[in-house]
Structures are given as C-alpha cells and as structure tokens.
Scaffold this motif. Structure first.
Motif, PDB file in Angstrom:
ATOM      1  N   TRP A 115     -11.763  -2.108   1.486  1.00  0.00           N
ATOM      2  CA  TRP A 115     -11.046  -1.013   2.118  1.00  0.00           C
ATOM      3  C   TRP A 115     -11.676  -0.770   3.494  1.00  0.00           C
ATOM      4  O   TRP A 115     -12.889  -0.722   3.622  1.00  0.00           O
ATOM      5  CB  TRP A 115     -11.133   0.270   1.292  1.00  0.00           C
TER       6      TRP A 115
ATOM      7  N   GLN B 170       0.835  -1.200   0.000  1.00  0.00           N
ATOM      8  CA  GLN B 170       0.000   0.000   0.000  1.00  0.00           C
ATOM      9  C   GLN B 170       0.864   1.241   0.000  1.00  0.00           C
ATOM     10  O   GLN B 170       1.888   1.305   0.672  1.00  0.00           O
ATOM     11  CB  GLN B 170      -0.895  -0.020   1.253  1.00  0.00           C
TER      12      GLN B 170
ATOM     13  N   THR C 239      -2.563   3.839   5.211  1.00  0.00           N
ATOM     14  CA  THR C 239      -2.264   5.206   4.768  1.00  0.00           C
ATOM     15  C   THR C 239      -2.963   6.178   5.703  1.00  0.00           C
ATOM     16  O   THR C 239      -4.179   6.118   5.868  1.00  0.00           O
ATOM     17  CB  THR C 239      -2.754   5.451   3.327  1.00  0.00           C
TER      18      THR C 239
ATOM     19  N   SER D 175      -7.191   0.784  -6.284  1.00  0.00           N
ATOM     20  CA  SER D 175      -6.992   2.062  -5.611  1.00  0.00           C
ATOM     21  C   SER D 175      -8.302   2.601  -5.062  1.00  0.00           C
ATOM     22  O   SER D 175      -9.386   2.267  -5.560  1.00  0.00           O
ATOM     23  CB  SER D 175      -6.358   3.070  -6.572  1.00  0.00           C
TER      24      SER D 175
ATOM     25  N   CYS E  67      -6.124  -1.052   2.778  1.00  0.00           N
ATOM     26  CA  CYS E  67      -6.642  -1.960   1.767  1.00  0.00           C
ATOM     27  C   CYS E  67      -6.431  -3.383   2.277  1.00  0.00           C
ATOM     28  O   CYS E  67      -5.625  -3.616   3.187  1.00  0.00           O
ATOM     29  CB  CYS E  67      -5.955  -1.756   0.423  1.00  0.00           C
TER      30      CYS E  67
ATOM     31  N   ILE F  34      -6.065   9.873  -3.242  1.00  0.00           N
ATOM     32  CA  ILE F  34      -5.871   8.619  -3.966  1.00  0.00           C
ATOM     33  C   ILE F  34      -4.883   7.740  -3.210  1.00  0.00           C
ATOM     34  O   ILE F  34      -3.769   8.174  -2.893  1.00  0.00           O
ATOM     35  CB  ILE F  34      -5.346   8.856  -5.397  1.00  0.00           C
ATOM     36  N   ILE F  35      -5.307   6.531  -2.912  1.00  0.00           N
ATOM     37  CA  ILE F  35      -4.460   5.561  -2.206  1.00  0.00           C
ATOM     38  C   ILE F  35      -4.381   4.304  -3.074  1.00  0.00           C
ATOM     39  O   ILE F  35      -5.399   3.844  -3.587  1.00  0.00           O
ATOM     40  CB  ILE F  35      -5.043   5.217  -0.828  1.00  0.00           C
ATOM     41  N   ASN F  36      -3.179   3.792  -3.224  1.00  0.00           N
ATOM     42  CA  ASN F  36      -2.956   2.682  -4.135  1.00  0.00           C
ATOM     43  C   ASN F  36      -2.533   1.404  -3.409  1.00  0.00           C
ATOM     44  O   ASN F  36      -1.823   1.467  -2.396  1.00  0.00           O
ATOM     45  CB  ASN F  36      -1.865   3.058  -5.142  1.00  0.00           C
ATOM     46  N   CYS F  37      -2.949   0.281  -3.941  1.00  0.00           N
ATOM     47  CA  CYS F  37      -2.527  -1.018  -3.419  1.00  0.00           C
ATOM     48  C   CYS F  37      -2.197  -1.961  -4.560  1.00  0.00           C
ATOM     49  O   CYS F  37      -2.821  -1.888  -5.628  1.00  0.00           O
ATOM     50  CB  CYS F  37      -3.610  -1.626  -2.532  1.00  0.00           C
TER      51      CYS F  37
ATOM     52  N   HIS G 186     -10.291   6.134  -4.336  1.00  0.00           N
ATOM     53  CA  HIS G 186     -10.362   7.550  -4.636  1.00  0.00           C
ATOM     54  C   HIS G 186     -11.431   8.180  -3.738  1.00  0.00           C
ATOM     55  O   HIS G 186     -12.561   7.668  -3.676  1.00  0.00           O
ATOM     56  CB  HIS G 186     -10.750   7.785  -6.099  1.00  0.00           C
TER      57      HIS G 186
ATOM     58  N   GLN H 245      -3.575  -4.397  -9.349  1.00  0.00           N
ATOM     59  CA  GLN H 245      -3.586  -3.165  -8.557  1.00  0.00           C
ATOM     60  C   GLN H 245      -5.023  -2.708  -8.335  1.00  0.00           C
ATOM     61  O   GLN H 245      -5.902  -2.963  -9.174  1.00  0.00           O
ATOM     62  CB  GLN H 245      -2.796  -2.060  -9.270  1.00  0.00           C
TER      63      GLN H 245
END
Lengths: 115, 113
Positions: B35, B6, B107, B74, B90, B20-23, B76, B72
C-alpha cells in the motif's frame, strides 16, 4: 524523496511538440520507472529501466520513449505530444538488489499540460 | 484491463474512526501486495506491504488483511487522524517483474475533526 529530482515540475506545451522530462537520482539505484497518474486510472507504468541502456515497455508505452545513458538519469520523451498525454508524471527508483518486490521511491512529479 | 480493483474511490471518516479500503486482484501469480500513501503535491510513499503467506500484517495503526482464496486485501486505519488524509493506492507484484507494480485506482481519504 530519496534523492529523486524531476524536472521540470510544471510544463505547458502545444499539441505536436516534442517534450522531454528528466529524472535524476542520487541513490545509485539500479531500477528506474516512469509512471503517469490520471484520475480514475491510478498509476500506470509507461517504461522502466533495469540498468544503463537497458529499458523495456510498460502498460501504456505508446507515444513515449525513454533513454538511460547514466545510472542517475532517466529521460522520458513524448515525440509529438497529444492532449491525451496531459497527466502527472512520476519517476520512481528501486535499489535493484532483489529481482522483485522492492520498495519504490517516487519523485514529486511533473504536471504536464498539452494544449 | 484493470488487474487490481480498488474501492471506494473516496472516503470520509471522523477523527478516531476506522478507515477501510478494499482491493481485489485477478492475477493469481501476484505474491506481493503493498500500500502506498500519497499527500497532495508529493509522490506516493510505501506505507505497508504483505505477502500471501500471512493473513494479516500490522504496523502501528495500519493493518493489512489478506484473503488469498477471495483474492482480496484491505487496509484498515485505526484511530484515524486528520494527518492521515491522503490518497491511498493498493498495488500488486509478482516474482520476476523487476518490481513493476500494478496499482489500483486510488482512494482519497478525508479525516474530519
């Protein structure tokens, strides 16, 4: 918190002493879990239970044992606490109707410090 | 072994902006991606979840985008609000695991005025 009570909420103990954390739920959920939360590691599964007296290991089970003698109670025991077990411990439950992909309900956590 | 990675570790967004957070995940057997949102002093709570048969899921201001080929997904958050300030995790799961989630590292989101 979906009827999940963790006790104690805070505990300070010394290295080498046994510690038991308790999770009590009033939702009659089948599945129960113990997670630990540490900075940089997120939440990691310690042990889980899929029914009374049915338990299994998670990702970080070394140094921990669990027991579930009643549907509503899930105990986590640190047989001989170490400083590396200083963490926030969360209990979670899931309904247990589906075998997977169920919503987890979390308690408010127990802050454990091992000095 | 981190099966769900993450990023970023922390995020500061102005009120009204997009967070925006990504995994990214490694295990192709994962077929459920939730999430969780956690406020200080509280346990995590499910925010939104997606399965790989769809590429996007929206609930209010929260949207999950999912890219199966890239492994992947994410989160938002549109029109971010100070009340969204929390830690977001995540997670991933696959059929037959008794809902044993594998979580990302989290995050910490701060939404400023």
């Amino acid at each position: 918190d979906a009827g999940i009570t963790q006790s104690p909420r805070h505990k300070v103990t010394e290295t080498g002493t046994p510690v038991t954390l308790r999770c009590h739920q009033t939702e009659n959920h089948r599945y129960m879990y113990w997670y630990r939360q540490d900075p940089g590691h997120g939440l990691r599964l310690i042990h889980y239970s899929y029914g009374v007296k049915d338990t299994d290991k998670g990702e970080v089970s070394d140094g921990y044992s669990v027991s579930r003698s009643k549907t509503e109670d899930f105990l986590l025991t640190l047989e001989s606490a170490t400083s590396s077990q200083t963490s926030v411990y969360f209990c979670a439950t899931a309904l247990g109707v589906d075998i997977t992909n169920e919503k987890l309900f979390f308690g408010s956590g127990t802050q454990l410090s091992v000095l | 072994q981190q099966q769900v990675k993450q990023s970023p570790q922390s995020l500061i967004v102005q009120k009204g902006g997009i967070s925006i957070i990504n995994c990214a995940y490694e295990n192709t057997a994962f077929d459920y991606f939730p999430w969780y949102q956690q406020f200080p002093g509280k346990g995590p709570a499910l925010l939104i979840a997606i399965r790989p048969d769809v590429s996007e899921k929206k609930e209010g201001r929260f949207t999950i985008s999912f890219n199966k080929s890239a492994k992947q997904f994410s989160l938002h958050i549109m029109d971010s609000q100070p009340g969204d300030s929390a830690t977001y995790f995540c997670a991933a799961d696959y059929t037959g695991t008794a809902s044993k989630l594998t979580f990302g590292t989290g995050t910490r989101l701060q939404v400023t005025l």
